[in-house]
Design a protein around this motif. Structure first.
Motif, PDB file in Angstrom:
ATOM      1  N   ALA A 230     -17.768  21.104 -15.705  1.00  0.00           N
ATOM      2  CA  ALA A 230     -18.657  21.635 -14.701  1.00  0.00           C
ATOM      3  C   ALA A 230     -19.200  20.742 -13.816  1.00  0.00           C
ATOM      4  O   ALA A 230     -19.648  19.549 -13.894  1.00  0.00           O
ATOM      5  N   PRO A 231     -19.326  21.268 -12.359  1.00  0.00           N
ATOM      6  CA  PRO A 231     -19.828  20.352 -11.336  1.00  0.00           C
ATOM      7  C   PRO A 231     -21.317  19.969 -11.698  1.00  0.00           C
ATOM      8  O   PRO A 231     -22.035  21.090 -12.074  1.00  0.00           O
TER       9      PRO A 231
ATOM     10  N   LEU B  97     -21.112  27.118 -10.376  1.00  0.00           N
ATOM     11  CA  LEU B  97     -19.848  27.050 -11.051  1.00  0.00           C
ATOM     12  C   LEU B  97     -20.028  26.511 -12.450  1.00  0.00           C
ATOM     13  O   LEU B  97     -19.829  25.130 -12.855  1.00  0.00           O
ATOM     14  N   ARG B  98     -20.482  27.254 -13.599  1.00  0.00           N
ATOM     15  CA  ARG B  98     -20.937  26.808 -14.779  1.00  0.00           C
ATOM     16  C   ARG B  98     -20.460  28.211 -15.824  1.00  0.00           C
ATOM     17  O   ARG B  98     -20.496  29.127 -15.067  1.00  0.00           O
ATOM     18  N   THR B  99     -19.886  27.681 -16.797  1.00  0.00           N
ATOM     19  CA  THR B  99     -19.870  28.748 -17.962  1.00  0.00           C
ATOM     20  C   THR B  99     -20.967  29.394 -18.122  1.00  0.00           C
ATOM     21  O   THR B  99     -22.118  29.045 -18.322  1.00  0.00           O
TER      22      THR B  99
ATOM     23  N   GLN C  20     -12.758  18.930  -4.161  1.00  0.00           N
ATOM     24  CA  GLN C  20     -14.037  19.389  -4.359  1.00  0.00           C
ATOM     25  C   GLN C  20     -14.391  20.359  -5.371  1.00  0.00           C
ATOM     26  O   GLN C  20     -13.294  21.107  -5.900  1.00  0.00           O
ATOM     27  N   PRO C  21     -15.659  20.687  -5.701  1.00  0.00           N
ATOM     28  CA  PRO C  21     -15.946  21.645  -7.012  1.00  0.00           C
ATOM     29  C   PRO C  21     -15.428  23.154  -6.329  1.00  0.00           C
ATOM     30  O   PRO C  21     -15.356  23.365  -4.962  1.00  0.00           O
ATOM     31  N   GLY C  22     -14.827  23.857  -7.288  1.00  0.00           N
ATOM     32  CA  GLY C  22     -14.580  25.230  -7.054  1.00  0.00           C
ATOM     33  C   GLY C  22     -13.221  25.503  -6.395  1.00  0.00           C
ATOM     34  O   GLY C  22     -12.712  26.520  -6.091  1.00  0.00           O
TER      35      GLY C  22
ATOM     36  N   GLY D 143     -14.887  19.897 -11.271  1.00  0.00           N
ATOM     37  CA  GLY D 143     -15.152  21.542 -11.591  1.00  0.00           C
ATOM     38  C   GLY D 143     -14.118  22.278 -10.802  1.00  0.00           C
ATOM     39  O   GLY D 143     -14.397  23.469 -10.017  1.00  0.00           O
ATOM     40  N   ALA D 144     -12.807  21.467 -10.605  1.00  0.00           N
ATOM     41  CA  ALA D 144     -11.790  22.310  -9.699  1.00  0.00           C
ATOM     42  C   ALA D 144     -10.858  22.939 -10.656  1.00  0.00           C
ATOM     43  O   ALA D 144     -10.669  22.308 -11.771  1.00  0.00           O
TER      44      ALA D 144
END
Lengths: 197, 470
Positions: free
Chosen positions: B239-240, B270-272, B124-126, B143-144
């Protein structure tokens, strides 16, 4: 893990770049469940197929320092590559650049990987080929490589250097911080996935 | 100043930070397989340690497993090689002793470790995800922060659920534009590696950005992130976004109800940041890309399918020239030979790079109604038993079998010379896997890395080809 302070020995020039971990030890040797005895797998294809391969040359038989070209240890994460080098008798590998995972594995297992410039590696290759009995000293305390009047400094972070000098077990060091781990765990997001056995 | 996605992932997992020491990073998921774990479990036993978080640990059997058995299985008798069988049995004992869930051969959830994590929704993301396998970078597609580790680190994670690590630098790989027809995510990453070399990403956590990746499916993103390690990157990630969320919703380990909403809200952060800076940046223009294949013995030695085997004497760098000479000798190729004239013996469709349902669909779309060329062997190996089942429900197995191919059980198969699926000395393959190293697919075997579309077209013509050649 054994302590690493200073090592002096002869070197073997491996004039190859991109030596991936599949070349260091092919997958077929990875089926074993033991931690030692991987020396037979080290560079097994090259040792078997190339009669003039450096490890087949008698003048390098006693060498304990491997000197390779850039991008040594790329590819697979197999720590068996480090074990094979150690089991064969190597204590140090010198190259201009290493694969990240291989480098990390080597510094966990007590094989010192030293980054020198391509120019310095070239000089070391030339000198060792001219005189295979050249004594090469790798001094972790001073962070230098010395041979035949040449002295080359190398970088290694203080923490890793200390751990190697003391021969410390990484897990033991981390277990000093179980309170911090427990505190982190208490604050993890509750919906994060978990498995039941 | 803002932070990059990689920095956000890193910062949110720091258990302890002290000057002059590596950060202690928490690991959310530890994936385990039979090859890189036995010595780690032995280390635990020797030190009298337990697995700290068996609930964050998941094991499967993939590298050693044969792919030609029939179900149901009786024990491990289908593994003919004694040493391989011992390794599988050791994993089963270790998982039983330490309370770790294992998906063994024959189980409906068994498969390649990097295929089953995403399909179960446990990736999962993160999250931070590690595995004793360099292709763990695959999971970065969600996004991991995911990376491969060695056996010493496997033991460390088993014992503490953490790793002491220095934070790598950050890099952006930006690709914009629409991929031309017939150009796949595999071609993008092969072209990227040819540009950077095998060491270009060394020391970096890489974020793949730009409209090309935004439009890419999760399977495509996984293919790209999977091969991050082939250009030396410590991790690769995307990025998710809505594509990620849609893929995850409803999967076995995905959050439900209010948890799902909370998770998505977090994942969207969770993005730049716009004002974040990367330590390095690379850009590629998607519209200039064409199907890409390798000609040498590392993944950086690749070229457009429409070009010819390069002439080493034209390489400026001496070390590159020597490497190219040695590679061509091993590969049995002459400079100047058009790559489309290179004949293969075997086509391998599978692996953690291209063994997902979308890859099988792409290959089947080319093979439907066609036949594999005389003398060519086509091996189709789904990445997991679930992929296998889905493919059979869609009738893809019948397409492969009808074309004269083999339809096999799930596993790493011919990606690495560890199980019975191997090339013979001198045999040449077009392979959708990730490494063309000397002997990687079997002693003396010669590998050309290709996309699933090129693999399928090559199976039909017997020479490196794209679907447009048919």
């Amino acid at each position: 893990m054994d302590k690493f302070t200073v090592h002096t020995g002869t070197a073997v020039p491996l004039r190859r770049s991109n030596v991936d971990t599949d070349q260091i030890i092919p997958a077929v040797y990875l089926k074993r469940v033991t931690r030692t005895g991987f020396e037979d797998g080290l560079f097994s294809a090259w040792r078997a197929n190339e009669t003039d391969f450096v490890l087949n040359q008698p003048q390098y038989r006693q060498a304990t320092i491997l000197v390779a070209g850039p991008d040594f240890g790329t590819g697979s994460s197999r720590e068996h590559a480090v074990w094979a080098l150690l089991d064969y008798g190597f204590r140090v590998v010198i190259a201009p650049r290493f694969g990240d995972i291989f480098r990390g594995n080597s510094l966990k297992a007590g094989l010192l990987t030293v980054v020198l410039s391509e120019k310095a590696v070239q000089r070391l290759w030339d000198d060792v080929e001219e005189d295979p009995s050249t004594q090469v000293t790798v001094d972790l305390g001073e962070r230098t490589v010395r041979w035949s009047g040449e002295v080359h400094g190398f970088e290694l972070d203080d923490y890793t250097r200390w751990r190697l000098l003391e021969g410390l077990d990484d897990i033991g060091l981390t277990l000093r911080h179980t309170d911090a781990i427990a505190a982190y765990e208490a604050a993890r997001r509750p919906w994060l996935p978990a498995v039941s056995a | 100043m803002g932070r990059t996605l990689a920095e956000k992932l890193w910062d949110s997992h720091v258990v302890r930070s002290a000057a002059g020491e590596p950060d202690l990073l928490y690991i959310d998921l530890h994936l385990v397989h039979e090859v890189t774990s036995p010595q780690a479990f032995d280390g635990l036993r020797l030190a009298g340690r337990r697995v700290h978080r068996p609930d964050l640990t998941l094991a499967t059997e993939d590298h050693n497993t044969p792919t030609d058995y029939t179900l149901p299985l009786a024990g491990t008798s289908s593994i003919k090689d004694d040493v391989s069988r011992t390794q599988i049995e050791t994993l089963r004992k270790n998982c039983a002793d330490f309370g770790i869930r294992l998906y063994p051969m024959g189980n409906a959830e068994q498969g390649i470790v990097h295929v089953i994590g995403p399909q179960l929704g446990i990736t999962q993301p993160g999250m931070t995800i590690v595995c004793g396998d360099s292709h763990t970078s695959t999971h970065g597609a969600f996004g991991a922060l995911a990376f491969g580790i060695g056996t010493s680190q496997v033991e460390h994670v088993l014992a503490t659920q953490t790793l002491p690590l220095d934070r790598p630098k950050t890099m952006a790989v930006t690709v914009d534009g629409e991929l031309p027809h017939g150009v796949t995510p595999k071609d993008v990453v092969l072209a990227l590696i040819a540009k950077t070399g095998t060491g270009g990403g060394q020391g970096y956590m890489v974020e793949y950005r730009g409209s090309t990746f935004e439009r890419m499916s999760m399977e495509g993103r996984m293919t790209v992130c999977n091969m991050s390690i082939e250009w030396g990157a410590r991790a690769g990630m995307v990025a998710p976004d809505e594509t990620t969320f849609a893929y995850l919703r409803g999967r076995d380990f995905a959050p439900n109800g209010a948890d799902w909403d909370a998770a998505v809200e977090y994942w969207k952060s969770l993005r730049t940041d716009d004002d974040a800076e990367f330590d390095a940046e690379i850009t590629l223009d998607a519209s200039t890309l064409t199907p890409f294949v390798t000609w040498g013995t590392n993944p950086g030695q690749g070229a457009p399918l429409g070009s010819a085997v390069p002439d080493p004497s034209e390489f400026a760098d001496e070390s590159d020239r020597r490497a190219a000479e040695k590679a061509l000798l091993y590969m049995g190729l002459q400079p100047g030979t058009p790559l489309r004239e290179v004949a293969v013996d075997t086509v391998f469709l599978g692996s953690c790079t291209n063994g997902r349902i979308e890859d099988l669909r792409a290959a089947a779309s080319v093979l439907r109604g066609r036949k594999v060329a005389d003398g060519v062997r086509l091996m189709v190996v789904p990445g997991s038993m679930r992929v296998r089942k889905q493919a059979e429900e869609e009738g893809l197995d019948q397409v492969f079998l009808g074309a004269g191919g083999e339809w096999r059980q799930a596993g790493c198969s011919m990606c690495l010379g560890m199980n019975p699926d191997q090339l013979r000395p001198g045999e040449r393959s077009a392979s959708t896997s990730n490494r063309n190293f000397e002997g990687r697919q079997g002693k003396g075997g010669r590998t050309h890395l290709v996309s699933p579309l090129v693999a399928a077209a090559t199976a039909v013509t017997g020479r490196l080809s794209s679907p447009s050649d048919l």
